[in-house]
Design a protein around this motif. Sequence first.
Motif, short mmCIF file in Angstrom:
data_model
loop_
_atom_site.label_atom_id
_atom_site.label_comp_id
_atom_site.label_asym_id
_atom_site.label_seq_id
_atom_site.Cartn_x
_atom_site.Cartn_y
_atom_site.Cartn_z
N SER A 1 0.83 -1.21 0.00
CA SER A 1 0.00 0.00 0.00
C SER A 1 0.86 1.26 0.00
O SER A 1 0.49 2.28 -0.58
CB SER A 1 -0.98 0.01 1.18
OG SER A 1 -0.29 0.05 2.40
N LYS A 2 2.03 1.19 0.62
CA LYS A 2 2.95 2.34 0.60
C LYS A 2 3.62 2.47 -0.76
O LYS A 2 3.74 3.57 -1.31
CB LYS A 2 4.00 2.21 1.70
CG LYS A 2 3.45 2.41 3.10
CD LYS A 2 4.54 2.17 4.14
CE LYS A 2 4.02 2.34 5.54
NZ LYS A 2 3.35 1.15 6.06
N VAL B 1 -1.08 4.38 -2.16
CA VAL B 1 -2.51 4.43 -1.87
C VAL B 1 -2.79 5.78 -1.18
O VAL B 1 -2.02 6.19 -0.30
CB VAL B 1 -2.92 3.24 -0.98
CG1 VAL B 1 -4.34 3.36 -0.48
CG2 VAL B 1 -2.70 1.93 -1.73
N PRO B 2 -3.85 6.48 -1.58
CA PRO B 2 -4.09 7.82 -1.03
C PRO B 2 -4.04 7.91 0.50
O PRO B 2 -3.49 8.87 1.05
CB PRO B 2 -5.48 8.17 -1.57
CG PRO B 2 -5.56 7.43 -2.87
CD PRO B 2 -4.82 6.14 -2.61
N ALA B 3 -4.57 6.93 1.19
CA ALA B 3 -4.53 6.96 2.66
C ALA B 3 -3.09 6.92 3.17
O ALA B 3 -2.76 7.55 4.18
CB ALA B 3 -5.33 5.79 3.23
N MET B 4 -2.24 6.19 2.46
CA MET B 4 -0.83 6.11 2.87
C MET B 4 -0.10 7.42 2.58
O MET B 4 0.76 7.85 3.35
CB MET B 4 -0.12 4.95 2.17
CG MET B 4 -0.56 3.61 2.67
SD MET B 4 -0.13 3.41 4.42
CE MET B 4 -1.48 2.43 4.96
N THR C 1 -1.48 10.36 2.59
CA THR C 1 -1.96 11.27 3.63
C THR C 1 -1.24 11.01 4.94
O THR C 1 -0.80 11.95 5.63
CB THR C 1 -3.48 11.11 3.81
OG1 THR C 1 -4.12 11.39 2.57
CG2 THR C 1 -4.01 12.05 4.88
N ALA C 2 -1.10 9.74 5.30
CA ALA C 2 -0.40 9.38 6.54
C ALA C 2 1.06 9.81 6.48
O ALA C 2 1.61 10.32 7.46
CB ALA C 2 -0.49 7.88 6.79
N ASP D 1 -0.16 11.04 18.08
CA ASP D 1 -1.29 10.32 17.50
C ASP D 1 -2.09 9.65 18.60
O ASP D 1 -1.59 9.41 19.71
CB ASP D 1 -0.80 9.25 16.52
CG ASP D 1 -0.27 9.84 15.23
OD1 ASP D 1 -0.61 10.99 14.91
OD2 ASP D 1 0.48 9.13 14.54
N GLU E 1 -3.99 4.63 16.94
CA GLU E 1 -3.15 4.73 15.74
C GLU E 1 -1.73 4.23 16.03
O GLU E 1 -1.01 3.87 15.10
CB GLU E 1 -3.10 6.18 15.26
CG GLU E 1 -4.45 6.70 14.78
CD GLU E 1 -4.45 8.19 14.54
OE1 GLU E 1 -3.63 8.91 15.15
OE2 GLU E 1 -5.27 8.65 13.73
#
Length: 117
Positions: free
Chosen positions: A22-23, A27-30, A32-33, A91, A95
């Motif tokens: 995913s990194k 992936v958009p969530a990654m 963002t993170a 965080d 998380e």
Amino acid sequence: MFIATLVLSALLAVAFIGAGVSKVMKVPAMVTAAEAHGFTADSYRNIGLLEIAGAAGLLIGLWWAPLGIAAALGLTVLMAGAVIVHVRAKDKVAETVPAAVLTLLAAAALVLHIANA
């Protein structure tokens, strides 16, 4: 003892391959993170590559002990770093816990790989 090493290594490999891919795929969530924690998408991609390499090392290390030991140690250090990043970013506990659990499981895999060497 080998069965425990096999099971833990396989489970960790699945977790780290999932996280790493995913990194790497950004992936958009990654993304963002990554940005939320002060990383660029490219540096986060490199972390993903390390996770994938570590997962492969855990599995190959079932047959070649030095690689399993190195992979488990590397993943332990990588995830301890992730815990530090989460704590510094203040965080939420929810998380931070996954990184902490993976740190402990990678450390357990290290002990098991050493015991089987």
